[in-house]
Design a protein around this motif. Structure first.
Motif, PDB file in Angstrom:
ATOM      1  N   ASN A 181      -0.958   5.038  17.196  1.00  0.00           N
ATOM      2  CA  ASN A 181      -0.296   3.870  16.607  1.00  0.00           C
ATOM      3  C   ASN A 181      -0.667   3.673  15.129  1.00  0.00           C
ATOM      4  OD1 ASN A 181       0.987   3.077  19.009  1.00  0.00           O
ATOM      5  ND2 ASN A 181      -0.825   1.968  19.699  1.00  0.00           N
ATOM      6  N   LEU A 182      -1.829   4.212  14.719  1.00  0.00           N
ATOM      7  CA  LEU A 182      -2.325   3.930  13.372  1.00  0.00           C
ATOM      8  C   LEU A 182      -1.444   4.509  12.258  1.00  0.00           C
ATOM      9  CD1 LEU A 182      -6.184   4.297  13.892  1.00  0.00           C
ATOM     10  CD2 LEU A 182      -4.768   2.240  13.951  1.00  0.00           C
ATOM     11  N   PRO A 183      -1.070   5.775  12.288  1.00  0.00           N
ATOM     12  CA  PRO A 183      -0.212   6.262  11.193  1.00  0.00           C
ATOM     13  C   PRO A 183       1.145   5.571  11.150  1.00  0.00           C
ATOM     14  CG  PRO A 183      -0.470   7.941  12.903  1.00  0.00           C
ATOM     15  CD  PRO A 183      -1.473   6.880  13.187  1.00  0.00           C
ATOM     16  N   LEU A 184       1.756   5.347  12.313  1.00  0.00           N
ATOM     17  CA  LEU A 184       3.032   4.631  12.346  1.00  0.00           C
ATOM     18  C   LEU A 184       2.865   3.208  11.819  1.00  0.00           C
ATOM     19  CD1 LEU A 184       4.624   5.648  15.780  1.00  0.00           C
ATOM     20  CD2 LEU A 184       5.501   6.180  13.513  1.00  0.00           C
ATOM     21  N   GLY A 185       1.795   2.546  12.259  1.00  0.00           N
ATOM     22  CA  GLY A 185       1.537   1.178  11.819  1.00  0.00           C
ATOM     23  C   GLY A 185       1.253   1.093  10.336  1.00  0.00           C
ATOM     24  N   ALA A 186       0.527   2.076   9.807  1.00  0.00           N
ATOM     25  CA  ALA A 186       0.215   2.073   8.373  1.00  0.00           C
ATOM     26  C   ALA A 186       1.493   2.220   7.542  1.00  0.00           C
ATOM     27  CB  ALA A 186      -0.751   3.218   8.052  1.00  0.00           C
ATOM     28  N   VAL A 187       2.402   3.099   7.990  1.00  0.00           N
ATOM     29  CA  VAL A 187       3.674   3.261   7.284  1.00  0.00           C
ATOM     30  C   VAL A 187       4.470   1.965   7.325  1.00  0.00           C
ATOM     31  CG1 VAL A 187       5.907   4.439   7.351  1.00  0.00           C
ATOM     32  CG2 VAL A 187       3.799   5.745   7.657  1.00  0.00           C
ATOM     33  N   ALA A 188       4.532   1.337   8.509  1.00  0.00           N
ATOM     34  CA  ALA A 188       5.270   0.085   8.640  1.00  0.00           C
ATOM     35  C   ALA A 188       4.674  -1.003   7.761  1.00  0.00           C
ATOM     36  CB  ALA A 188       5.279  -0.360  10.107  1.00  0.00           C
ATOM     37  N   LEU A 189       3.338  -1.114   7.739  1.00  0.00           N
ATOM     38  CA  LEU A 189       2.675  -2.120   6.907  1.00  0.00           C
ATOM     39  C   LEU A 189       2.997  -1.919   5.434  1.00  0.00           C
ATOM     40  CD1 LEU A 189      -0.946  -2.587   8.361  1.00  0.00           C
ATOM     41  CD2 LEU A 189       0.773  -4.367   8.010  1.00  0.00           C
ATOM     42  N   ALA A 190       2.886  -0.674   4.979  1.00  0.00           N
ATOM     43  CA  ALA A 190       3.133  -0.383   3.567  1.00  0.00           C
ATOM     44  C   ALA A 190       4.579  -0.687   3.185  1.00  0.00           C
ATOM     45  CB  ALA A 190       2.801   1.079   3.276  1.00  0.00           C
ATOM     46  N   MET A 191       5.521  -0.267   4.022  1.00  0.00           N
ATOM     47  CA  MET A 191       6.928  -0.471   3.701  1.00  0.00           C
ATOM     48  C   MET A 191       7.305  -1.950   3.725  1.00  0.00           C
ATOM     49  SD  MET A 191       8.729   2.744   5.689  1.00  0.00           S
ATOM     50  CE  MET A 191      10.366   2.369   5.066  1.00  0.00           C
ATOM     51  N   VAL A 192       6.836  -2.666   4.751  1.00  0.00           N
ATOM     52  CA  VAL A 192       7.154  -4.093   4.844  1.00  0.00           C
ATOM     53  C   VAL A 192       6.556  -4.849   3.666  1.00  0.00           C
ATOM     54  CG1 VAL A 192       6.755  -6.196   6.183  1.00  0.00           C
ATOM     55  CG2 VAL A 192       7.435  -4.089   7.347  1.00  0.00           C
ATOM     56  N   THR A 193       5.301  -4.530   3.316  1.00  0.00           N
ATOM     57  CA  THR A 193       4.647  -5.208   2.197  1.00  0.00           C
ATOM     58  C   THR A 193       5.384  -4.963   0.890  1.00  0.00           C
ATOM     59  OG1 THR A 193       2.491  -4.987   3.284  1.00  0.00           O
ATOM     60  CG2 THR A 193       2.478  -5.448   0.926  1.00  0.00           C
ATOM     61  N   ALA A 194       5.865  -3.740   0.690  1.00  0.00           N
ATOM     62  CA  ALA A 194       6.463  -3.370  -0.594  1.00  0.00           C
ATOM     63  C   ALA A 194       7.902  -3.834  -0.749  1.00  0.00           C
ATOM     64  CB  ALA A 194       6.387  -1.853  -0.768  1.00  0.00           C
TER      65      ALA A 194
END
Length: 528
Positions: A181-194
């Motif tokens: 879940n971590l790599p998928l979650g990290a991508v989602a966090l970065a994209m949503v934040t940006a």
């Protein structure tokens, strides 16, 4: 981002469309996180039990996650309405990822159960956040074009979950079924934040409805435990089940009373005065009831009766899932181009009833092709229903209630799935046991829900044939009852009122609505 805003102010649509597509991609990744988890973990459970022990607590690994998800869903929706969607959504992703890391580090079954509850707490905000943010960004008239993407994510999760779970467990170990879940979650966090920019939200001065939240949590917990434990851990007539039913009813009655007095209720009861919203809640409940019952029993029938392998169990549902995805995509396109949607819940409910009744006719002589056609009919019905229920529900409330509308609709679908699995499961198990006892094969009844092709091959011919007939009979009863219950959705669909969708070429103010959604350009000019 500066270029995007500049283009937006100039009124050029393409950068706006690209911005929305990027945001939606991030939201779909997050949605995939929530849907994949239980499917991946379910495949890894035998290995987890072998490593950590605690077989007697096995069911709590799933129950803790489900309980936390269901109980927190309406609260996440309300917090998003009160304090701003983006921050609350990011918080839910972080909690989900923290729970995933802790679950992967668990040293015994007790720790794993506790950490799964943390993970479920975050998961409760993922689906609601996705739906509510799409509701904020995209007017209902335009939202249909994203329905196929959502259906595709659902199909991908159901097909790929068991495959990914088995591969990870075999090659990396069960702990990576959580760490994935971590790599998928990290991508989602970065994209949503940006890229996610929503209107500023003024902090409300009203107190959070803590008492209402507590009563709703207790009521939902009691309902989920009744549907999870009834007929398995405890008899339906046992004192524990009766006490849980009484607790659930009392809590929900108290919740309704508290909500009439609260300044900022967790679920404002006035949204149920809108006929369409109430009808969509009923249809969503029935869709959840049917879909998750089908997901449970179709692979079981194909493995036990038709001799299919359990290794690629997700592929067994391919006819239903592909049909659902294609139909959802077509329905979304038609809704966007015409603004009409009433026909979809009617046709979808009718196909859902038809598909279930066709599936109830399956027996030991039914071929995989025939069962695949029946599954495709059911999938088509689900494709017409799965996204239109959320679309119409969101269009039926004011924008300030988008979060609670999304969470309430999601909650009703979740509760429907709990009841569907419990009721259809109880009917199936009872029929299998009765049939086996009648045919002198009672020795196999203890493992009736677990026997697959490999296990069946080891049984004497007479016992195997009796068991296959018993499973076919149990499946017949479960789907027959499911089809009968689904008639309620068809009746509800007939009463849906065709209210113009916000964002249509000629906007009209539907009853109980705020008259329309602000444009994306207006939103981004105020973005944070």
């Amino acid at each position: 981002m500066a270029e995007l805003k500049k283009a937006t102010k100039a009124g050029e649509p393409e950068p706006q469309a690209r911005s929305v597509r990027v945001v939606v991609l991030a939201l779909m990744i997050t949605m995939l996180l929530a849907m994949l988890d239980n499917l991946i973990v379910g495949t890894a459970m035998p290995t987890i039990v072998g490593d950590l022990g605690g077989m007697e607590h096995l069911s709590w690994v799933v129950t803790a996650y489900t309980l936390a998800t269901a109980a927190s869903t309406p609260i996440w929706g309300k917090l998003g309405d009160l304090y701003g969607r983006k921050g609350i959504f990011l918080t839910s992703i972080v909690i989900f990822l923290v729970g995933s890391v802790l679950s992967g580090m668990a040293q015994d079954m007790g720790q794993l159960i506790g950490f799964r509850a943390v993970q479920g707490l975050g998961a409760g905000g993922l689906m609601v956040g996705v739906m509510a943010i799409i509701g904020d960004l995209v007017p209902p008239r335009e939202r249909g074009r994203y329905q196929g993407m959502m259906a595709g994510v659902m199909a991908l999760a159901m097909i790929g979950g068991p495959l990914v779970g088995g591969t990870i467990t075999d090659h990396l170990g069960w702990r990576w079924s959580f760490y994935i879940n971590l790599p998928l979650g990290a991508v989602a966090l970065a994209m949503v934040t940006a890229v996610l920019h929503l209107p500023k939200k003024e902090r409300t001065k009203a107190d959070v409805d803590y008492l209402g939240a507590a009563l709703l949590t207790v009521g939902i917990t009691a309902i989920v435990l009744v549907t999870t434990w009834g007929g398995t851990e405890y008899a339906w007539s046992s004192a524990v089940i009766m006490e849980l039913i009484a607790l659930g009813v009392a809590s929900l009655v108290g919740f309704v009373f508290v909500e009439t007095k609260a300044a900022e209720p967790v679920i404002p009861l006035h949204i149920f005065r809108n006929r369409n919203f109430t009808l969509m809640s009923v249809i969503g409940f029935m869709a959840g009831f049917v879909m998750f019952g089908a997901v449970l029993f179709l692979p079981l029938f194909q493995q036990s009766v038709q001799g299919a392998s359990a290794t690629n169990s997700g592929l067994l549902l391919l006819p239903m899932l592909v049909s659902m995805m294609i139909v959802s995509l077509i329905a979304g396109r038609v809704t966007t181009s015409t603004g009409k949607y009433k026909v979809f819940p009617i046709v979808g409910s009718a196909l859902m009833v038809t598909g279930l009744l066709l599936l109830s006719t399956m027996d030991t002589g039914t071929t995989r092709f025939t069962s695949g056609v029946h599954m495709a009919v059911l999938g088509a019905g689900m494709g017409f229903l799965m996204q239109v229920t959320m679309l119409v529900a969101q269009n039926s409330v004011e924008l300030k209630d988008m979060g609670v509308a999304s969470s309430a609709t999601t909650l009703f679908r979740t509760l429907g799935s709990s009841f569907g699995v419990a009721i259809m499961g109880a009917l199936f198990t009872g029929r299998v046991q009765d049939e086996m006892a009648a045919h002198g094969g009672g020795g196999a009844t203890e493992e009736s829900a677990q026997l697959g092709a490999a296990s069946l091959a080891k049984l004497p011919d007479a016992v195997r044939e009796a068991y296959e007939a018993a499973v076919a009979s149990g499946t017949h009863l479960a789907f027959l009852v499911g089809g009968s219950v689904a008639v309620v959705a068809l009746v509800a669909a007939l009463f849906v009122k065709e209210v113009p969708l916000r964002g249509a070429a000629k906007p009209e103010t539907p009853s109980g609505d705020d008259g329309g959604a602000p444009s994306l350009a207006a939103k981004e000019s105020q973005s944070v």
